[in-house]
Motif scaffolding. Structure first.
Motif, PDB file in Angstrom:
ATOM      1  N   THR A  50     115.958   7.924  55.660  1.00  0.00           N
ATOM      2  CA  THR A  50     116.335   6.744  54.888  1.00  0.00           C
ATOM      3  C   THR A  50     115.534   5.562  55.409  1.00  0.00           C
ATOM      4  O   THR A  50     114.702   5.714  56.319  1.00  0.00           O
ATOM      5  N   SER A  65     123.559   7.135  52.986  1.00  0.00           N
ATOM      6  CA  SER A  65     122.501   8.062  53.402  1.00  0.00           C
ATOM      7  C   SER A  65     123.025   9.056  54.428  1.00  0.00           C
ATOM      8  O   SER A  65     122.752  10.262  54.347  1.00  0.00           O
ATOM      9  N   TYR A 111     116.220   9.711  51.069  1.00  0.00           N
ATOM     10  CA  TYR A 111     117.237   9.022  50.271  1.00  0.00           C
ATOM     11  C   TYR A 111     116.556   8.275  49.133  1.00  0.00           C
ATOM     12  O   TYR A 111     115.603   7.526  49.342  1.00  0.00           O
TER      13      TYR A 111
END
Length: 447
Positions: free
Chosen positions: A31, A48, A214
């Motif tokens: 992420t 995430s 993500y």
């Protein structure tokens, strides 16, 4: 002899197996933290991590480039990393300043891109001014505890906040510590200087990495956009303006719809991010109710109206910042003042625009088509307040509530009028006492 031969064969077999057979794939969930550390950043990082858990990832990697932000949200991200049930990596991809440094220290591994920096974690206000000792003391404690939890030097962590800490190998007294990538590696804070995530995997001995990234959704972007101070201010203007026009033209119409939509767009993102709480929304709603009571029920503009404005103001401002039921210590320093400034500025600007354009908007053909309103036709007995001398001292009846203005009926004809007593209820007997500037002034006749 056979025993030695057997051991040699087993060792050779182990070496061959471990160096020729592929290792099982390592799952890495990646992420990013590229903006200010705030409510939206915390929401995305938390989301995430939950997805990483669902994917049963072995590593949680955060690609970071931030100049810091709110300590309370940084502390939430820090706690998430400290309690993670997988290995955590922070890749400092240019900057990890202030609150970003606190988050980085909570990771199992810190890698830094060439030319990046980490440090300068003193607590400052919106103007960049260093805040009093109580804020610095709290931050120093967080930094020390975080460093100790991950086996890093707590004194170095403290030096990121306190210029009084002396580290002969890294800084002099009077300077807040900031590391370059190479300095952080030499000090044992970061693991290595790298150019890409591929070099991170190589440094950790991760082979056949399966990376899940993500993906920001339209909701993430929309929530981030709606919580910008400028957008929040515009939505507040929509709320106040809609309420004003609805009170001027009672009935479920366009103005009320605008106010409801603006309120929903204002409160919903803040509620999702954990900023707005139920009691803050209720506080705003109570303020609206008190204002309505002041306009429709209670004469004049007194304590109820003032309380309504205060409740609305506080409900909007408190919703924009983190607090534990009026405990604002967990929020970013200076945020309370900033929130009130945004709300007050939006309210003042709305009032100014209402004064300048309000009357024209109410009379416009477009607005009349959008709102529910009764037509006042001459055949129903309504005329404008073109006054005649013979109206003076005549009795009539209040056809609407006068608070203090409203409508009266004299000799079967309706007129606009202003109550000299401040408030006259519908159905009360009145007498016309004077007229000035095309306005009738009346007084209630007590039975």
């Amino acid at each position: 002899m056979p025993d030695k031969l057997t051991k040699s064969i087993l060792l050779l077999l182990f070496f061959v197996l471990t160096h020729t057979l592929p290792l099982s794939a390592q799952k890495i969930y990646q992420t990013s933290l590229k903006d200010e550390v705030g409510a939206n950043a915390w929401r995305v990082i938390k989301k995430s991590y939950q997805e990483a858990q669902q994917q049963k990832a072995d590593y949680f990697l955060m690609d970071m480039n931030t100049f810091g932000g709110a300590v309370n949200f940084a502390d939430s991200i820090r706690s998430l990393l400290l309690d993670a049930d997988m290995k955590t990596i922070v890749f400092v991809n240019n900057n990890a300043a202030s609150a970003g440094t606190l988050i980085a220290l909570a990771a199992d591994y810190i890698f830094m891109h060439h030319g990046s920096s980490l440090g300068a974690a003193s607590v400052v206000n919106e103007k960049g001014e260093v805040l009093p000792e109580k804020y610095q003391s709290y931050m120093r404690g967080l930094m020390r505890a975080t460093a100790q939890a991950k086996g890093r030097d707590p004194k170095i962590a403290e030096a990121f906040v306190d210029p009084r800490v002396v580290l002969p190998d890294h800084k002099e007294e009077g300077q807040v510590l900031t590391f370059t990538a190479t300095e952080a590696v030499n000090a044992g804070i970061a693991r290595a200087v790298v150019k890409s995530t591929a070099e991170i995997y190589q440094s950790l001995g991760i082979q056949d990495a399966q990376v899940q990234q993500y993906q920001w959704t339209w909701v993430d972007y929309l929530v981030g956009f709606l919580t910008l101070p400028l957008v929040s201010g515009i939505l507040i203007m929509g709320i106040i303006g809609g309420i004003y026009f609805e009170l001027q033209t009672p009935g479920v119409g366009f103005a009320l719809v605008v106010a409801l939509i603006s309120a929903s767009l204002f409160f919903a993102p803040l509620y999702i991010q954990g900023l707005a709480d139920n009691w803050e929304i209720a506080l705003f709603a109570i303020g609206v109710i008190l204002m309505a009571l002041e306009v429709f029920v209670i004469p004049g503009f007194g304590i109820v109206g003032i309380l309504g404005l205060v409740f609305m103001l506080c409900g909007l401002a408190f919703s924009m910042m983190a607090n534990d039921f009026l405990d604002f210590k967990i929020s970013k320093p200076g945020m309370l003042i900033n929130s009130f400034m945004v709300v007050i500025a939006a309210m003042v600007l709305t009032i100014i625009l209402m004064v300048i354009f309000g009357r024209n908007i109410l009379r416009s053909a477009t607005f009349k088509r959008l709102v529910l309103q009764d037509e006042q036709r001459a055949e129903t007995g309504y005329v404008s307040s073109v006054l005649k001398a013979d109206l003076l001292h005549k009795q009539g009846i209040a056809k609407t509530v006068l608070r203090p203005s409203g409508k009266i009926e004299v000799d079967g004809v309706w007129y606009d009028a202003v109550a000299l007593d401040g408030f006259i209820d519908a159905g009360e007997i009145i007498v016309v006492e004077k007229h000035e500037n095309y306005n009738l002034f009346v007084r209630k006749i007590n039975a």
